[in-house]
Scaffold this motif. Structure first.
Motif, short mmCIF file in Angstrom:
data_model
loop_
_atom_site.label_atom_id
_atom_site.label_comp_id
_atom_site.label_asym_id
_atom_site.label_seq_id
_atom_site.Cartn_x
_atom_site.Cartn_y
_atom_site.Cartn_z
N VAL A 210 24.42 -36.69 19.90
CA VAL A 210 24.09 -35.42 19.28
C VAL A 210 25.28 -34.95 18.43
CG1 VAL A 210 23.54 -33.00 19.70
CG2 VAL A 210 22.51 -34.77 21.13
N GLY A 211 25.04 -34.71 17.16
CA GLY A 211 26.10 -34.29 16.26
C GLY A 211 26.80 -35.43 15.54
N ASP A 212 26.54 -36.69 15.94
CA ASP A 212 27.07 -37.88 15.26
C ASP A 212 28.60 -37.91 15.18
OD1 ASP A 212 24.38 -38.45 14.80
OD2 ASP A 212 24.39 -37.49 12.83
N ASP A 213 29.26 -37.49 16.24
CA ASP A 213 30.72 -37.53 16.25
C ASP A 213 31.19 -38.98 16.26
OD1 ASP A 213 33.44 -37.45 16.84
OD2 ASP A 213 33.25 -35.82 18.30
N PRO A 214 31.93 -39.43 15.23
CA PRO A 214 32.36 -40.84 15.17
C PRO A 214 33.21 -41.26 16.36
CG PRO A 214 32.67 -39.77 13.04
CD PRO A 214 32.33 -38.68 14.02
N SER A 307 14.66 -28.76 17.46
CA SER A 307 16.06 -29.12 17.33
C SER A 307 16.20 -30.62 17.50
CB SER A 307 16.92 -28.40 18.38
OG SER A 307 18.26 -28.84 18.32
N SER A 308 17.16 -31.20 16.79
CA SER A 308 17.49 -32.61 17.00
C SER A 308 18.70 -32.74 17.91
CB SER A 308 17.79 -33.29 15.66
OG SER A 308 18.95 -32.73 15.06
N GLY A 344 14.74 -33.62 19.60
CA GLY A 344 15.52 -34.79 19.98
C GLY A 344 16.80 -34.36 20.64
N GLY A 345 17.70 -35.29 20.82
CA GLY A 345 18.96 -35.00 21.51
C GLY A 345 19.11 -35.91 22.70
N THR A 437 13.19 -51.58 22.31
CA THR A 437 12.60 -51.39 20.99
C THR A 437 13.43 -52.03 19.89
OG1 THR A 437 13.79 -49.31 20.67
CG2 THR A 437 11.60 -49.20 21.70
N GLY A 438 14.72 -52.17 20.09
CA GLY A 438 15.60 -52.69 19.06
C GLY A 438 16.39 -51.63 18.34
N THR A 439 16.23 -50.36 18.76
CA THR A 439 17.04 -49.29 18.20
C THR A 439 17.46 -48.35 19.31
OG1 THR A 439 17.22 -47.66 16.41
CG2 THR A 439 15.14 -47.70 17.64
N ASN A 440 18.23 -47.32 18.94
CA ASN A 440 18.68 -46.35 19.94
C ASN A 440 19.23 -45.12 19.22
OD1 ASN A 440 19.43 -45.05 22.26
ND2 ASN A 440 21.22 -46.31 22.67
N VAL A 441 18.38 -44.10 19.05
CA VAL A 441 18.82 -42.84 18.44
C VAL A 441 18.49 -41.67 19.37
CG1 VAL A 441 18.79 -43.62 16.04
CG2 VAL A 441 16.67 -42.77 17.08
N ASN A 442 18.72 -41.89 20.64
CA ASN A 442 18.50 -40.87 21.66
C ASN A 442 17.04 -40.57 21.92
OD1 ASN A 442 21.54 -39.10 21.06
ND2 ASN A 442 20.95 -40.15 22.90
#
Length: 453
Positions: A210-214, A307-308, A344-345, A437-442
């Motif tokens: 969440v927030g895409d902190d590198p 909210s994402s 999301g989140g 699934t082959g991905t992972n975006v929460n």
């Protein structure tokens, strides 16, 4: 995508919920993401607004980790063709046939195993072979923190396994968990970039944070780390788990906090500072939500993105979604029905019992109980986009006000309190299964409030 879909899509509203989920997951697949964000035009490799002249480098390597890194590697190999010189990634589901010269190694998640250690050692060895004329594409996706496992010199794999299990059961957030992991590792917290120095390191990320902190995604292997040994100790104390992790881990963190050990690379370390502008997030939870919203509109629903970035205790977030559904059904706020609310989140579970389940399953069961209590006509589908919710074979669940019959309500409430929701949902054919699934975006949630009868 969903196994036995016909049993879950028993009404048009249920079918729409599943269609939204499928669209969201598909949009975040590495093949789709690379196709829309990465380009190779002659000698120029372009990603986002950045461009790299490949003639300036004598080698192009891909090094990566995470649940989506196998598909990511295959997509990059297809796009880069003969320009690619090799590489290695570690993932959970292996398909080496399509990854060209990139070696795809299989590891385990969420608790690392010896094969994680072996694969990570190979990645570090390749990083160490890089020179100032090497361009390293570091692909980082959700799950990399566990799949990249390189115990610090004074720790063992067993130490990291016990520490990981204690952190996951504590209810700590992902950034808190990763603060500890970074200070027990030889690859996390900027240390992959340090191993590859003086190469140019370009990071391509699919975010599960969440927030895409590198510095949090994959425990930030290529970027400066602002966390300290003291921060890691504070996490153990905050969740009262010092006695649950090995003494060797506590001792290491204490010695580091006392200044006896070097910190992870910070913003002043040239190994990470020189590559700080070369970090690119290609997809995240919003990618999935936007695709799901398009499907909602196509089906004639008014979509609302709640909210994402939702976090917190799964059961409480589930009750909030039920409350939103009740408000829509009763008065048309915050959106008129027929409506689809998307969120999301990453929700979490503080484990008090010893049952089986996952965060999305707990969220769904709590929602189902609340919908039944209020008599609200709504459907909630909630999944982890990687297809694995907690330590189970389910991605999540789809529920409505009829999912839990009145005579099973108390049993379901006990299951929720004891973190044992899997069977309660499985018995009602509410679990959603996809496999990896082959991905992972929460997490991705779809709340459908159909038109009034």
């Amino acid at each position: 995508m969903f196994h036995h879909r016909e049993r879950r899509a028993r009404t048009p509203a249920h079918e729409t919920a599943l269609d939204c989920l499928e669209a969201g997951i598909t949009a975040a697949l590495p093949k789709e993401v690379v196709s829309s964000t990465v380009d190779l035009d002659g000698k120029t490799f372009a990603v986002g607004d950045a461009a790299y002249d490949l003639d300036e480098y004598d080698r192009l390597l891909v090094l990566g980790g995470g649940k989506a890194s196998g598909g990511f590697a295959a997509a990059l190999a297809d796009r880069l063709g003969s320009r690619l010189d090799g590489g290695a990634v570690v993932t959970t589901n292996v398909d080496t046939a399509a990854a060209g010269p990139i070696d795809v190694r299989e590891g385990d998640h969420p608790t690392p195993t010896e094969r994680n250690v072996q694969a990570t050692a190979e990645i570090l060895e390749r990083a160490g072979s890089a020179t100032g004329e090497t361009l390293v594409l570091a692909i980082v996706t959700g799950g990399a923190s566990a799949l990249w496992c390189a115990p610090a010199t004074d720790l063992t794999l067993s130490d990291l396994q016990r520490t990981t299990d204690a952190l996951l059961a504590s209810g700590a957030s992902i950034d808190e968990i990763n603060a500890v992991r970074k200070h027990c590792s030889a690859i996390k917290g900027g240390q992959l970039a340090r191993a590859a120095a003086p190469a140019t390191v370009v990071t391509l990320a699919i975010s599960d944070v969440v927030g895409d902190d590198p510095s949090v995604i994959g425990s930030g292997p290529t970027v400066p780390d602002a966390s300290t040994f003291g921060d890691a100790l504070a996490v153990l104390d905050r969740y009262d788990i010092r006695d649950s992790v090995p003494e060797s881990v506590v001792d290491r963190l204490e010695r580091g906090a006392d200044g006896e050990l070097a910190e992870t690379p910070d913003e002043n370390d040239p190994a990470v500072a020189e590559n700080e502008g070369d970090w690119h997030c290609l997809a995240n939870g919003r990618t999935a939500i936007d695709a799901a919203r398009d499907v909602a509109r196509e089906r004639g629903y008014e979509p609302l993105v709640l909210s994402s970035r939702l976090g917190g205790e799964a059961s409480e977030v589930g009750r909030v979604h039920a409350g939103v559904a009740a408000e829509i059904a009763a008065g048309g706020d915050p959106v008129e029905r027929p409506a689809i609310v998307l969120s999301g989140g990453e929700v979490t579970v503080t484990v008090d019992g010893d049952g089986t389940g996952g965060p999305n399953q707990e969220l769904a069961l709590a929602t189902a109980l609340e919908l039944a209590d209020t008599g609200t006509d709504a459907i909630l589908a909630s999944v982890d986009t990687d297809g694995i919710d907690g330590p189970t074979d389910a991605a999540g669940a789809i529920v409505d006000r009829e999912s839990i019959p009145p005579d099973e309500s108390e049993t379901a409430r006990r299951a929720l309190a004891e973190n044992d929701v899997y069977d309660a949902l499985d018995d009602r054919s509410a679990l959603l299964r996809t496999g990896y699934t082959g991905t992972n975006v929460n997490d991705l949630r779809v709340l459908v409030v159909p038109a009034a009868d």
